[in-house]
Design an enzyme around this catalytic site. Structure first.
Site, PDB file in Angstrom:
ATOM      1  N   GLU A  64      39.383  36.074  36.931  1.00 36.12           N
ATOM      2  CA  GLU A  64      40.274  37.081  37.508  1.00 36.12           C
ATOM      3  C   GLU A  64      41.287  36.373  38.398  1.00 36.12           C
ATOM      4  OE1 GLU A  64      40.420  41.251  40.084  1.00 36.12           O
ATOM      5  OE2 GLU A  64      38.486  40.485  39.377  1.00 36.12           O
TER       6      GLU A  64
ATOM      7  N   GLU B 230      42.312  33.795  44.499  1.00 35.64           N
ATOM      8  CA  GLU B 230      43.071  34.629  45.442  1.00 35.64           C
ATOM      9  C   GLU B 230      43.503  33.759  46.619  1.00 35.64           C
ATOM     10  OE1 GLU B 230      45.185  37.031  47.197  1.00 35.64           O
ATOM     11  OE2 GLU B 230      44.127  38.046  45.551  1.00 35.64           O
TER      12      GLU B 230
ATOM     13  N   ASP C  15      51.615  41.224  42.036  1.00 36.23           N
ATOM     14  CA  ASP C  15      52.902  41.508  42.659  1.00 36.23           C
ATOM     15  C   ASP C  15      53.941  41.630  41.541  1.00 36.23           C
ATOM     16  OD1 ASP C  15      55.355  41.466  44.057  1.00 36.23           O
ATOM     17  OD2 ASP C  15      54.470  40.273  45.665  1.00 36.23           O
TER      18      ASP C  15
ATOM     19  N   LYS D  50      62.710  42.681  41.710  1.00 39.96           N
ATOM     20  CA  LYS D  50      64.109  42.265  41.622  1.00 39.96           C
ATOM     21  C   LYS D  50      64.288  41.242  40.503  1.00 39.96           C
ATOM     22  CE  LYS D  50      65.088  43.121  46.503  1.00 39.96           C
ATOM     23  NZ  LYS D  50      65.558  42.543  47.792  1.00 39.96           N
TER      24      LYS D  50
ATOM     25  N   ARG E 276      41.298  48.367  44.985  1.00 37.18           N
ATOM     26  CA  ARG E 276      41.938  48.975  46.151  1.00 37.18           C
ATOM     27  C   ARG E 276      43.405  49.280  45.871  1.00 37.18           C
ATOM     28  NH1 ARG E 276      43.861  45.801  50.634  1.00 37.18           N
ATOM     29  NH2 ARG E 276      42.770  44.073  49.620  1.00 37.18           N
ATOM     30  N   TYR E 277      44.084  48.368  45.196  1.00 33.86           N
ATOM     31  CA  TYR E 277      45.500  48.577  44.894  1.00 33.86           C
ATOM     32  C   TYR E 277      45.688  49.726  43.907  1.00 33.86           C
ATOM     33  CZ  TYR E 277      46.232  44.136  47.245  1.00 33.86           C
ATOM     34  OH  TYR E 277      46.265  43.134  48.187  1.00 33.86           O
ATOM     35  N   GLU E 278      44.772  49.856  42.966  1.00 34.04           N
ATOM     36  CA  GLU E 278      44.841  50.963  42.019  1.00 34.04           C
ATOM     37  C   GLU E 278      44.660  52.292  42.741  1.00 34.04           C
ATOM     38  OE1 GLU E 278      42.570  52.557  37.980  1.00 34.04           O
ATOM     39  OE2 GLU E 278      41.871  50.769  39.020  1.00 34.04           O
TER      40      GLU E 278
END
Length: 255
Positions: free
Chosen positions: A64, A89, A138, A142, A213-215
């Site tokens: 992961e 990470e 992330d 842009k 958590r981000y989901e």
């Protein structure tokens, strides 16, 4: 043909945020060294032996990239004790949170890399992975930052080398621009096939997909994630057949 931006070798993103709790700092100081991949001991061109990374033999190896707070990583480790998991990470807060969960659950089939994953990929042997997760990375929305995205042609070459035939690349994002970018580049790569047959296959979370958590934040904000699964094509397949093979569901169902 999708554009091929030159990859930026520099690392972008946070490494540190708010101060860590004393208990998590203690885990970083005492627990992390024992779980960190032993890359420092490798000679030039030498690769890790996945069989020696864990306290007992494992049937599969999963990676992961960017595990965030470790929710998905630790849950998968607990659900699949026969699998060895590597998590990468760089954000110290996320590493500390993952260590807390590892400590609480007692899972022993996880190894970590608290630095840039690009240091790990060359050290892994060909075809050693059965699953590779890139969950809610992330999106770097842009255009001028496109080179910073994890999904890049050169990175897909790495993934193709590392995944065993039939292995899965799983990507999730709530940013539709990133989803389209991922589909454009991965389906253009001859080593991968998108497994979706219809819109529900990428709009609904698969049963074995653990919420991160981000989901959860995305869903609370009203953003609907996409869940993409790509399969590594057999290496023995004829290259001409690969180029002609369907990429997945029809264009009418694309994000």
């Amino acid at each position: 043909m999708p554009e091929k931006p030159t990859e930026d070798a520099r690392f972008y993103g946070r490494r540190k945020g708010k101060p860590l709790r004393a208990t998590r700092q203690r885990l970083l100081d005492t627990m992390l060294p024992a779980l960190t991949l032993p890359l420092a001991g490798l000679g030039e061109g030498e690769r890790l032996d996945p069989r020696g990374l864990f306290p007992r033999p494992v049937d599969q190896l999963w990676l992961e990239i960017g595990f965030g707070g470790g929710e998905h990583l630790v849950a998968q480790a607990a659900a699949h004790p026969e699998v060895g998991l590597i998590g990468s990470e760089v954000f110290a807060y996320g590493v500390g949170k993952a260590l807390s969960q590892i400590d609480e659950t007692g899972v022993d089939n996880i190894r970590l890399w608290p630095e840039d994953v690009r240091q790990v990929l060359p050290a892994l042997p060909d075809g050693c992975l059965q699953r590779l997760f890139v969950l809610f990375p992330d999106p770097w929305p842009k255009r001028r930052h496109a080179r910073r995205r994890m999904i890049q042609p050169a990175r897909l070459d790495d993934f193709a080398r590392l995944l065993a035939d039939g292995g899965e690349l799983r990507v999730a994002s709530d940013d539709m621009g990133y989803v389209r970018w991922t589909l454009m580049h991965v389906t253009a790569h001859p080593a991968f096939r998108w497994t979706a047959q219809g819109p529900t296959d990428w709009r609904e979370r698969p049963a074995d997909w653990v919420e991160t958590r981000y989901e959860a934040k995305a869903l609370q904000a009203g953003r609907k994630p996409a869940y993409l699964i790509f399969r590594r094509r057999p290496r023995a397949a004829d290259p001409g057949t690969l180029a002609e093979a369907p990429a997945g569901e029809g264009a009418d169902n694309n994000p």
